[in-house]
Design a protein around this motif. Structure first.
Motif, PDB file in Angstrom:
ATOM      1  N   ASN A   1     -30.165 -93.087 -68.898  1.00  0.00           N
ATOM      2  CA  ASN A   1     -31.129 -92.619 -69.894  1.00  0.00           C
ATOM      3  C   ASN A   1     -32.548 -92.980 -69.462  1.00  0.00           C
TER       4      ASN A   1
ATOM      5  N   TYR B   1     -33.611 -90.694 -66.521  1.00  0.00           N
ATOM      6  CA  TYR B   1     -33.915 -89.311 -66.887  1.00  0.00           C
ATOM      7  C   TYR B   1     -35.183 -89.215 -67.729  1.00  0.00           C
ATOM      8  N   ASP B   2     -35.419 -90.212 -68.567  1.00  0.00           N
ATOM      9  CA  ASP B   2     -36.520 -90.151 -69.539  1.00  0.00           C
ATOM     10  C   ASP B   2     -37.802 -90.811 -69.048  1.00  0.00           C
TER      11      ASP B   2
ATOM     12  N   TYR C   1     -23.570 -89.382 -74.628  1.00  0.00           N
ATOM     13  CA  TYR C   1     -24.897 -90.007 -74.572  1.00  0.00           C
ATOM     14  C   TYR C   1     -25.736 -89.501 -73.401  1.00  0.00           C
ATOM     15  N   VAL C   2     -25.135 -89.451 -72.221  1.00  0.00           N
ATOM     16  CA  VAL C   2     -25.903 -89.094 -71.024  1.00  0.00           C
ATOM     17  C   VAL C   2     -26.161 -87.593 -70.948  1.00  0.00           C
TER      18      VAL C   2
ATOM     19  N   TYR D   1     -26.740 -85.874 -75.251  1.00  0.00           N
ATOM     20  CA  TYR D   1     -27.901 -86.432 -75.960  1.00  0.00           C
ATOM     21  C   TYR D   1     -29.129 -86.481 -75.054  1.00  0.00           C
ATOM     22  N   THR D   2     -29.056 -87.287 -73.981  1.00  0.00           N
ATOM     23  CA  THR D   2     -30.235 -87.523 -73.152  1.00  0.00           C
ATOM     24  C   THR D   2     -30.730 -86.257 -72.456  1.00  0.00           C
TER      25      THR D   2
ATOM     26  N   LYS E   1     -32.019 -84.233 -76.828  1.00  0.00           N
ATOM     27  CA  LYS E   1     -33.059 -85.165 -77.270  1.00  0.00           C
ATOM     28  C   LYS E   1     -34.435 -84.517 -77.364  1.00  0.00           C
TER      29      LYS E   1
ATOM     30  N   ASN F   1     -30.275 -84.113 -82.336  1.00  0.00           N
ATOM     31  CA  ASN F   1     -30.019 -85.079 -81.263  1.00  0.00           C
ATOM     32  C   ASN F   1     -29.505 -86.410 -81.822  1.00  0.00           C
TER      33      ASN F   1
ATOM     34  N   GLY G   1     -26.154 -88.112 -80.542  1.00  0.00           N
ATOM     35  CA  GLY G   1     -26.211 -89.448 -79.961  1.00  0.00           C
ATOM     36  C   GLY G   1     -25.352 -90.454 -80.699  1.00  0.00           C
TER      37      GLY G   1
END
Length: 291
Positions: free
Chosen positions: A68, A71-72, A130-131, A134-135, A139, A145, A149
């Motif tokens: 996360n 990526y973010d 999650y990965v 969501y992410t 998101k 989202n 999540g």
């Protein structure tokens, strides 16, 4: 040398989101303990396997949280609350962070797989949700989202229970539902507290896209959904049902008060603190009433 070690530990804490790891470990422990309480298995014969799964699930969570961060990194540079992450400070290269996230995730799944295939499936569902969903997918695009999540957090008691027995049992399913629903008002409170940061980073959190009033309606709805759930697990005893109902009604009242306050930030801070105490008290209470 000491300063370098200290900085490394600090970077790892921000990379793995230490508080989140601890918060996710408690439901795994609770799920395992409840399984012992409601089956013929004993703590002695299951303890070793549980430790392996607890370590494995923590590694999977750490891997997912690390990915996360990887990526973010672009939005983490904008948000004040995430600017100490090593991906932002440059203390760790993005390629290193990516490698760490993948390796931890794989090792964690392997640890769990050799103990319980069912637990490994739940862990994998949580990781993928999650990965990927969501992410990487929801998101930045959709206010749902938060719901997506929350699935990743909700599988944790199932992971713990499945170390001992099949988790298709009313108790772990309801506990997972409680954890799933809890995350909505908890996350909405965070989103209001950090509204300006999410808006600057263009993250599609509900308060940013729909405003405070809509967020308060959603918050109230989800908390109201928690109220009937303890009555589905009366196996934990009437003391648990009564106390948890009081806790839920208190949270619902605090949520409704939000429609009449002028200081949204102060209200959101109160909601956030209540949600943190809620999670700790509820899961510890589940353990205590079954001792």
């Amino acid at each position: 040398m000491g300063e370098q070690k200290g900085q490394l530990l600090t970077d790892l804490k921000y990379l793995f989101k230490g508080g989140v790891l601890i918060a996710n470990a408690l439901p795994v422990i609770t799920g395992f303990w409840l399984a012992i309480a409601f089956t013929d298995y004993t703590l002695g014969e299951s303890w070793g396997n549980f430790l392996l799964v607890l370590i494995g699930s923590t590694l999977v969570m750490a891997g997912a949280l690390t990915l996360n961060n990887w990526y973010d990194v672009d939005i983490d540079r904008i948000m004040k609350r995430t600017q100490k992450r090593p991906t932002v400070t440059g203390n760790m290269s993005l390629s290193s962070v990516l490698t760490i996230g993948i390796v931890l995730s794989i090792i964690g799944i392997i640890f769990i797989f050799f103990v319980s295939i069912e637990s490994a499936i739940y862990a994998l569902v949580g990781w993928v949700t999650y990965v990927i969903f969501y992410t990487m997918w929801s998101k930045r695009r959709y206010t749902m989202n938060t719901i997506i999540g929350s699935i990743s957090g909700a599988v944790t008691p199932l992971i713990g229970w499945a170390v001992v027995d099949d988790a298709w049992h009313m108790v772990p399913i309801v506990v997972a539902l409680i954890l799933f629903i809890f995350q909505m008002p908890h996350t909405y409170a965070i989103a209001i507290r950090k509204y300006d940061e999410y808006k600057a980073a263009n993250v599609a959190m509900l308060p940013v896209v729909r405003g405070y009033t809509v967020t308060k309606w959603h918050t109230t709805f989800w908390i109201a959904c928690l109220i009937p759930l303890p009555f589905l697990i009366t196996e934990l005893g009437m003391l648990f049902v009564v106390l948890s109902t009081i806790i839920h009604i208190g949270w619902l009242i605090l949520s409704i008060v939000g429609f009449f306050v002028k200081d949204n930030l102060k209200w959101a801070n109160g909601m956030f603190k209540y949600s943190v105490y809620y999670l700790t008290v509820m899961f510890l209470m589940m353990i205590v009433v079954t001792i």
